[in-house]
Write a protein that holds these residues in place. Structure first.
Motif, mmCIF file in Angstrom:
data_model
loop_
_atom_site.group_PDB
_atom_site.id
_atom_site.type_symbol
_atom_site.label_atom_id
_atom_site.label_comp_id
_atom_site.label_asym_id
_atom_site.label_seq_id
_atom_site.Cartn_x
_atom_site.Cartn_y
_atom_site.Cartn_z
ATOM 1 N N UNK A 31 0.830 -1.207 0.000
ATOM 2 C CA UNK A 31 0.000 0.000 0.000
ATOM 3 C C UNK A 31 0.865 1.259 0.000
ATOM 4 N N UNK A 32 1.917 1.252 0.830
ATOM 5 C CA UNK A 32 2.803 2.423 0.896
ATOM 6 C C UNK A 32 3.549 2.597 -0.422
ATOM 7 N N UNK A 33 3.981 1.492 -1.026
ATOM 8 C CA UNK A 33 4.637 1.560 -2.333
ATOM 9 C C UNK A 33 3.713 2.200 -3.372
ATOM 10 N N UNK A 34 2.447 1.861 -3.321
ATOM 11 C CA UNK A 34 1.500 2.322 -4.328
ATOM 12 C C UNK A 34 1.042 3.755 -4.102
ATOM 13 N N UNK A 35 0.796 4.116 -2.834
ATOM 14 C CA UNK A 35 0.122 5.383 -2.562
ATOM 15 C C UNK A 35 0.917 6.373 -1.723
ATOM 16 N N UNK A 36 2.060 5.963 -1.196
ATOM 17 C CA UNK A 36 2.853 6.858 -0.364
ATOM 18 C C UNK A 36 2.530 6.711 1.109
ATOM 19 N N UNK A 37 3.450 7.182 1.934
ATOM 20 C CA UNK A 37 3.319 7.034 3.384
ATOM 21 C C UNK A 37 2.201 7.908 3.948
ATOM 22 N N UNK A 38 2.051 9.125 3.424
ATOM 23 C CA UNK A 38 1.055 10.043 3.972
ATOM 24 C C UNK A 38 -0.376 9.557 3.777
ATOM 25 N N UNK A 39 -0.590 8.710 2.771
ATOM 26 C CA UNK A 39 -1.938 8.220 2.491
ATOM 27 C C UNK A 39 -2.262 6.937 3.252
ATOM 28 N N UNK A 40 -1.288 6.393 3.953
ATOM 29 C CA UNK A 40 -1.485 5.102 4.609
ATOM 30 C C UNK A 40 -2.260 5.254 5.911
ATOM 31 N N UNK A 41 -3.179 4.330 6.161
ATOM 32 C CA UNK A 41 -3.908 4.294 7.429
ATOM 33 C C UNK A 41 -4.259 2.856 7.776
ATOM 34 N N UNK A 42 -4.368 2.591 9.064
ATOM 35 C CA UNK A 42 -4.760 1.266 9.530
ATOM 36 C C UNK A 42 -6.155 0.921 9.035
ATOM 37 N N UNK A 43 -7.031 1.908 9.014
ATOM 38 C CA UNK A 43 -8.395 1.664 8.553
ATOM 39 C C UNK A 43 -8.417 1.194 7.106
ATOM 40 N N UNK A 48 -8.577 -3.287 3.004
ATOM 41 C CA UNK A 48 -7.903 -4.063 1.968
ATOM 42 C C UNK A 48 -7.814 -5.543 2.358
ATOM 43 N N UNK A 49 -7.598 -5.783 3.640
ATOM 44 C CA UNK A 49 -7.503 -7.149 4.128
ATOM 45 C C UNK A 49 -8.862 -7.745 4.475
ATOM 46 N N UNK A 50 -9.893 -6.867 4.463
ATOM 47 C CA UNK A 50 -11.266 -7.277 4.794
ATOM 48 C C UNK A 50 -11.369 -7.756 6.242
ATOM 49 N N UNK A 51 -10.724 -6.990 7.137
ATOM 50 C CA UNK A 51 -10.830 -7.259 8.572
ATOM 51 C C UNK A 51 -10.970 -5.925 9.299
ATOM 52 N N UNK A 52 -11.410 -5.978 10.553
ATOM 53 C CA UNK A 52 -11.476 -4.781 11.374
ATOM 54 C C UNK A 52 -10.069 -4.395 11.831
ATOM 55 N N UNK A 53 -9.824 -3.106 12.059
ATOM 56 C CA UNK A 53 -8.500 -2.690 12.559
ATOM 57 C C UNK A 53 -8.068 -3.435 13.818
ATOM 58 N N UNK A 54 -9.031 -3.809 14.655
ATOM 59 C CA UNK A 54 -8.685 -4.520 15.889
ATOM 60 C C UNK A 54 -7.931 -5.815 15.598
ATOM 61 N N UNK A 65 2.647 2.625 15.685
ATOM 62 C CA UNK A 65 4.109 2.603 15.750
ATOM 63 C C UNK A 65 4.638 1.178 15.704
ATOM 64 N N UNK A 66 3.917 0.260 16.334
ATOM 65 C CA UNK A 66 4.331 -1.142 16.281
ATOM 66 C C UNK A 66 4.293 -1.657 14.846
ATOM 67 N N UNK A 67 3.254 -1.277 14.112
ATOM 68 C CA UNK A 67 3.161 -1.705 12.718
ATOM 69 C C UNK A 67 4.285 -1.088 11.897
ATOM 70 N N UNK A 68 4.565 0.203 12.107
ATOM 71 C CA UNK A 68 5.643 0.857 11.354
ATOM 72 C C UNK A 68 6.988 0.184 11.623
ATOM 73 N N UNK A 69 7.205 -0.217 12.867
ATOM 74 C CA UNK A 69 8.445 -0.926 13.190
ATOM 75 C C UNK A 69 8.529 -2.238 12.420
ATOM 76 N N UNK A 70 7.407 -2.942 12.348
ATOM 77 C CA UNK A 70 7.372 -4.206 11.608
ATOM 78 C C UNK A 70 7.532 -3.972 10.104
ATOM 79 N N UNK A 71 6.969 -2.874 9.590
ATOM 80 C CA UNK A 71 7.118 -2.547 8.168
ATOM 81 C C UNK A 71 8.585 -2.325 7.834
ATOM 82 N N UNK A 72 9.261 -1.556 8.673
ATOM 83 C CA UNK A 72 10.686 -1.298 8.442
ATOM 84 C C UNK A 72 11.478 -2.597 8.512
ATOM 85 N N UNK A 73 11.126 -3.438 9.483
ATOM 86 C CA UNK A 73 11.791 -4.723 9.579
ATOM 87 C C UNK A 73 11.522 -5.590 8.365
ATOM 88 N N UNK A 74 10.276 -5.504 7.832
ATOM 89 C CA UNK A 74 9.940 -6.277 6.649
ATOM 90 C C UNK A 74 10.689 -5.815 5.416
#
Length: 244
Positions: A31-43, A48-54, A65-74
Protein backbone atom coordinates in the motif's frame (compact mmCIF):
# COMPACT_ATOMS: atom_id res chain seq x y z
CA UNK A 1 -7.09 -20.62 42.53
CA UNK A 2 -5.13 -22.48 39.91
CA UNK A 3 -6.08 -23.00 36.33
CA UNK A 4 -4.79 -22.99 32.80
CA UNK A 5 -3.33 -19.72 31.62
CA UNK A 6 -5.56 -18.06 29.10
CA UNK A 7 -4.05 -17.05 25.78
CA UNK A 8 -5.40 -14.52 23.32
CA UNK A 9 -7.09 -15.98 20.30
CA UNK A 10 -7.24 -14.35 16.86
CA UNK A 11 -10.49 -12.55 16.09
CA UNK A 12 -12.99 -14.72 14.24
CA UNK A 13 -12.80 -13.56 10.62
CA UNK A 14 -9.05 -12.85 10.84
CA UNK A 15 -8.46 -16.45 11.87
CA UNK A 16 -10.82 -17.73 9.22
CA UNK A 17 -8.96 -15.99 6.38
CA UNK A 18 -5.55 -16.94 7.72
CA UNK A 19 -4.47 -13.45 8.72
CA UNK A 20 -0.88 -13.34 9.96
CA UNK A 21 1.58 -10.64 10.95
CA UNK A 22 3.61 -11.40 7.83
CA UNK A 23 0.56 -10.97 5.60
CA UNK A 24 -0.34 -7.68 7.28
CA UNK A 25 3.17 -6.30 6.91
CA UNK A 26 3.45 -7.38 3.25
CA UNK A 27 0.11 -5.74 2.40
CA UNK A 28 1.05 -2.56 4.27
CA UNK A 29 4.34 -2.29 2.36
CA UNK A 30 2.50 -2.73 -0.93
CA UNK A 31 0.00 0.00 0.00
CA UNK A 32 2.80 2.42 0.90
CA UNK A 33 4.64 1.56 -2.33
CA UNK A 34 1.50 2.32 -4.33
CA UNK A 35 0.12 5.38 -2.56
CA UNK A 36 2.85 6.86 -0.36
CA UNK A 37 3.32 7.03 3.38
CA UNK A 38 1.06 10.04 3.97
CA UNK A 39 -1.94 8.22 2.49
CA UNK A 40 -1.49 5.10 4.61
CA UNK A 41 -3.91 4.29 7.43
CA UNK A 42 -4.76 1.27 9.53
CA UNK A 43 -8.40 1.66 8.55
CA UNK A 44 -7.58 1.46 4.84
CA UNK A 45 -5.31 -1.50 5.49
CA UNK A 46 -8.17 -3.23 7.28
CA UNK A 47 -10.48 -2.62 4.33
CA UNK A 48 -7.90 -4.06 1.97
CA UNK A 49 -7.50 -7.15 4.13
CA UNK A 50 -11.27 -7.28 4.79
CA UNK A 51 -10.83 -7.26 8.57
CA UNK A 52 -11.48 -4.78 11.37
CA UNK A 53 -8.50 -2.69 12.56
CA UNK A 54 -8.68 -4.52 15.89
CA UNK A 55 -7.58 -7.71 14.14
CA UNK A 56 -4.52 -5.93 12.77
CA UNK A 57 -3.59 -4.55 16.19
CA UNK A 58 -4.00 -8.03 17.69
CA UNK A 59 -1.28 -9.35 15.39
CA UNK A 60 1.22 -6.48 15.37
CA UNK A 61 0.83 -4.83 18.78
CA UNK A 62 -1.17 -2.05 20.31
CA UNK A 63 -0.25 0.92 18.15
CA UNK A 64 0.49 2.19 14.65
CA UNK A 65 4.11 2.60 15.75
CA UNK A 66 4.33 -1.14 16.28
CA UNK A 67 3.16 -1.70 12.72
CA UNK A 68 5.64 0.86 11.35
CA UNK A 69 8.44 -0.93 13.19
CA UNK A 70 7.37 -4.21 11.61
CA UNK A 71 7.12 -2.55 8.17
CA UNK A 72 10.69 -1.30 8.44
CA UNK A 73 11.79 -4.72 9.58
CA UNK A 74 9.94 -6.28 6.65
CA UNK A 75 11.54 -3.96 4.11
CA UNK A 76 14.98 -4.58 5.59
CA UNK A 77 14.52 -8.33 5.99
CA UNK A 78 17.25 -10.47 4.46
CA UNK A 79 19.29 -7.38 3.58
CA UNK A 80 22.37 -9.42 4.36
CA UNK A 81 22.81 -12.73 6.13
CA UNK A 82 25.71 -13.79 8.31
CA UNK A 83 26.84 -16.13 5.53
CA UNK A 84 27.21 -13.19 3.13
CA UNK A 85 29.63 -11.07 5.14
CA UNK A 86 33.08 -10.51 3.70
CA UNK A 87 36.41 -11.48 5.23
CA UNK A 88 37.20 -7.75 5.17
CA UNK A 89 34.97 -5.76 7.54
CA UNK A 90 35.22 -2.69 5.28
CA UNK A 91 33.82 -4.62 2.32
CA UNK A 92 31.02 -5.91 4.52
CA UNK A 93 29.99 -2.36 5.38
CA UNK A 94 30.19 -1.18 1.77
CA UNK A 95 28.11 -4.10 0.57
CA UNK A 96 25.54 -3.69 3.33
CA UNK A 97 24.98 0.02 2.67
CA UNK A 98 24.84 -0.52 -1.09
CA UNK A 99 22.14 -3.11 -0.47
CA UNK A 100 20.34 -0.77 1.90
CA UNK A 101 20.23 2.01 -0.67
CA UNK A 102 19.06 -0.38 -3.39
CA UNK A 103 16.29 -1.61 -1.10
CA UNK A 104 15.19 1.95 -0.38
CA UNK A 105 15.13 2.73 -4.09
CA UNK A 106 12.83 -0.27 -4.48
CA UNK A 107 10.57 1.14 -1.72
CA UNK A 108 11.14 4.92 -1.92
CA UNK A 109 8.02 5.84 0.05
CA UNK A 110 9.32 3.87 3.04
CA UNK A 111 12.60 5.81 3.15
CA UNK A 112 11.22 8.75 5.20
CA UNK A 113 9.87 6.30 7.78
CA UNK A 114 13.26 4.67 8.29
CA UNK A 115 15.31 7.84 8.07
CA UNK A 116 13.25 10.38 9.94
CA UNK A 117 10.90 8.68 12.40
CA UNK A 118 11.93 6.98 15.63
CA UNK A 119 8.87 4.75 15.40
CA UNK A 120 10.83 2.73 12.83
CA UNK A 121 13.26 1.72 15.60
CA UNK A 122 13.13 -1.63 17.32
CA UNK A 123 13.99 -5.30 17.35
CA UNK A 124 13.01 -5.99 13.70
CA UNK A 125 16.21 -4.13 12.72
CA UNK A 126 18.40 -6.38 14.87
CA UNK A 127 19.89 -8.54 12.05
CA UNK A 128 21.55 -5.72 10.11
CA UNK A 129 22.49 -3.83 13.28
CA UNK A 130 24.35 -6.92 14.51
CA UNK A 131 26.21 -7.21 11.20
CA UNK A 132 27.39 -3.59 11.44
CA UNK A 133 28.49 -3.98 15.05
CA UNK A 134 30.33 -7.21 14.24
CA UNK A 135 32.13 -5.49 11.34
CA UNK A 136 33.17 -2.66 13.64
CA UNK A 137 34.39 -5.22 16.19
CA UNK A 138 36.52 -6.82 13.46
CA UNK A 139 37.87 -3.36 12.69
CA UNK A 140 39.00 -2.91 16.29
CA UNK A 141 36.28 -0.46 17.30
CA UNK A 142 34.78 -1.34 20.67
CA UNK A 143 32.55 0.11 23.36
CA UNK A 144 31.70 3.79 23.12
CA UNK A 145 33.80 4.17 20.00
CA UNK A 146 31.81 1.42 18.28
CA UNK A 147 28.56 3.17 19.21
CA UNK A 148 29.82 6.47 17.79
CA UNK A 149 31.01 4.71 14.64
CA UNK A 150 27.65 2.96 14.26
CA UNK A 151 25.82 6.28 14.56
CA UNK A 152 28.13 7.93 12.03
CA UNK A 153 27.64 5.14 9.49
CA UNK A 154 23.89 4.75 9.86
CA UNK A 155 23.23 8.47 10.19
CA UNK A 156 25.29 9.23 7.10
CA UNK A 157 24.05 6.47 4.81
CA UNK A 158 20.41 6.50 5.92
CA UNK A 159 20.28 10.30 6.02
CA UNK A 160 21.74 10.54 2.52
CA UNK A 161 19.19 8.10 1.12
CA UNK A 162 16.29 9.76 2.92
CA UNK A 163 17.24 13.12 1.43
CA UNK A 164 17.92 11.58 -1.97
CA UNK A 165 14.42 10.08 -2.10
CA UNK A 166 12.66 13.10 -0.59
CA UNK A 167 9.42 14.25 -2.16
CA UNK A 168 9.83 16.05 -5.49
CA UNK A 169 7.83 19.21 -6.32
CA UNK A 170 4.46 18.72 -8.01
CA UNK A 171 5.50 20.68 -11.07
CA UNK A 172 9.09 19.78 -11.92
CA UNK A 173 9.18 22.06 -14.98
CA UNK A 174 8.13 25.12 -13.00
CA UNK A 175 10.56 24.29 -10.20
CA UNK A 176 13.40 23.80 -12.67
CA UNK A 177 12.71 27.16 -14.30
CA UNK A 178 12.39 28.95 -10.96
CA UNK A 179 15.58 27.35 -9.64
CA UNK A 180 17.56 28.35 -12.72
CA UNK A 181 16.31 31.93 -12.54
CA UNK A 182 17.27 32.32 -8.88
CA UNK A 183 20.62 30.55 -9.15
CA UNK A 184 21.64 32.39 -12.31
CA UNK A 185 20.85 35.68 -10.59
CA UNK A 186 23.48 35.06 -7.91
CA UNK A 187 26.54 37.28 -7.94
CA UNK A 188 29.75 35.51 -9.07
CA UNK A 189 31.71 37.84 -6.83
CA UNK A 190 29.73 36.80 -3.75
CA UNK A 191 29.27 33.14 -4.69
CA UNK A 192 32.25 32.26 -6.93
CA UNK A 193 32.23 28.50 -6.37
CA UNK A 194 28.47 28.01 -6.55
CA UNK A 195 28.03 30.06 -9.71
CA UNK A 196 30.96 28.32 -11.40
CA UNK A 197 29.78 24.81 -10.54
CA UNK A 198 26.04 25.32 -10.87
CA UNK A 199 25.84 24.22 -14.53
CA UNK A 200 27.28 20.84 -13.49
CA UNK A 201 25.32 20.72 -10.20
CA UNK A 202 21.91 21.16 -11.85
CA UNK A 203 19.76 18.22 -10.75
CA UNK A 204 22.91 16.37 -9.61
CA UNK A 205 23.33 17.71 -6.09
CA UNK A 206 21.31 18.40 -2.98
CA UNK A 207 19.74 21.87 -2.93
CA UNK A 208 20.13 22.26 -6.71
CA UNK A 209 17.70 19.65 -8.03
CA UNK A 210 14.07 19.27 -8.99
CA UNK A 211 13.87 15.49 -9.32
CA UNK A 212 14.39 13.07 -6.48
CA UNK A 213 16.62 10.02 -6.47
CA UNK A 214 14.04 7.76 -8.06
CA UNK A 215 14.49 9.71 -11.30
CA UNK A 216 17.95 11.18 -10.83
CA UNK A 217 19.96 9.00 -8.43
CA UNK A 218 23.04 10.44 -6.76
CA UNK A 219 25.19 7.34 -7.14
CA UNK A 220 28.67 8.85 -7.01
CA UNK A 221 27.84 11.04 -4.03
CA UNK A 222 26.65 8.04 -2.04
CA UNK A 223 29.76 6.10 -2.99
CA UNK A 224 31.98 8.95 -1.79
CA UNK A 225 30.06 9.22 1.49
CA UNK A 226 30.35 5.53 2.35
CA UNK A 227 33.99 5.31 1.25
CA UNK A 228 34.91 8.40 3.26
CA UNK A 229 33.22 7.08 6.41
CA UNK A 230 34.82 3.66 6.10
CA UNK A 231 38.26 5.07 5.30
CA UNK A 232 37.99 7.32 8.34
CA UNK A 233 37.05 4.41 10.59
CA UNK A 234 39.82 2.32 9.07
CA UNK A 235 42.34 5.04 9.90
CA UNK A 236 41.12 5.09 13.50
CA UNK A 237 41.39 1.32 13.73
CA UNK A 238 45.09 1.52 12.86
CA UNK A 239 45.88 3.84 15.76
CA UNK A 240 47.75 2.39 18.74
CA UNK A 241 45.41 0.25 20.80
CA UNK A 242 43.33 -0.89 17.84
CA UNK A 243 43.40 -4.03 15.76
CA UNK A 244 42.40 -3.89 12.12
Amino acid sequence: MGGAKKTKQPLGRAAAIGLTKEKIVAEAIQMIDENGLNSFSIRDLGRRLKVYPAAIYWHIGGSKSDLFSEICGGVMADLMTRDEVSDDWRDTLRDLFDRYRARMHAHPHVAPMIGAQMRSNGAPNAPWVEIILDALHQGGLEGEEAIDAFNALVGGAVGFTTMELGGAPDSKEEWEQSLDEKMNALSPEEYPHLTALYPKMRNRAFVTRWKNGSEAPLDTGFRMLVDTLIEGLSARSRKPGHEG
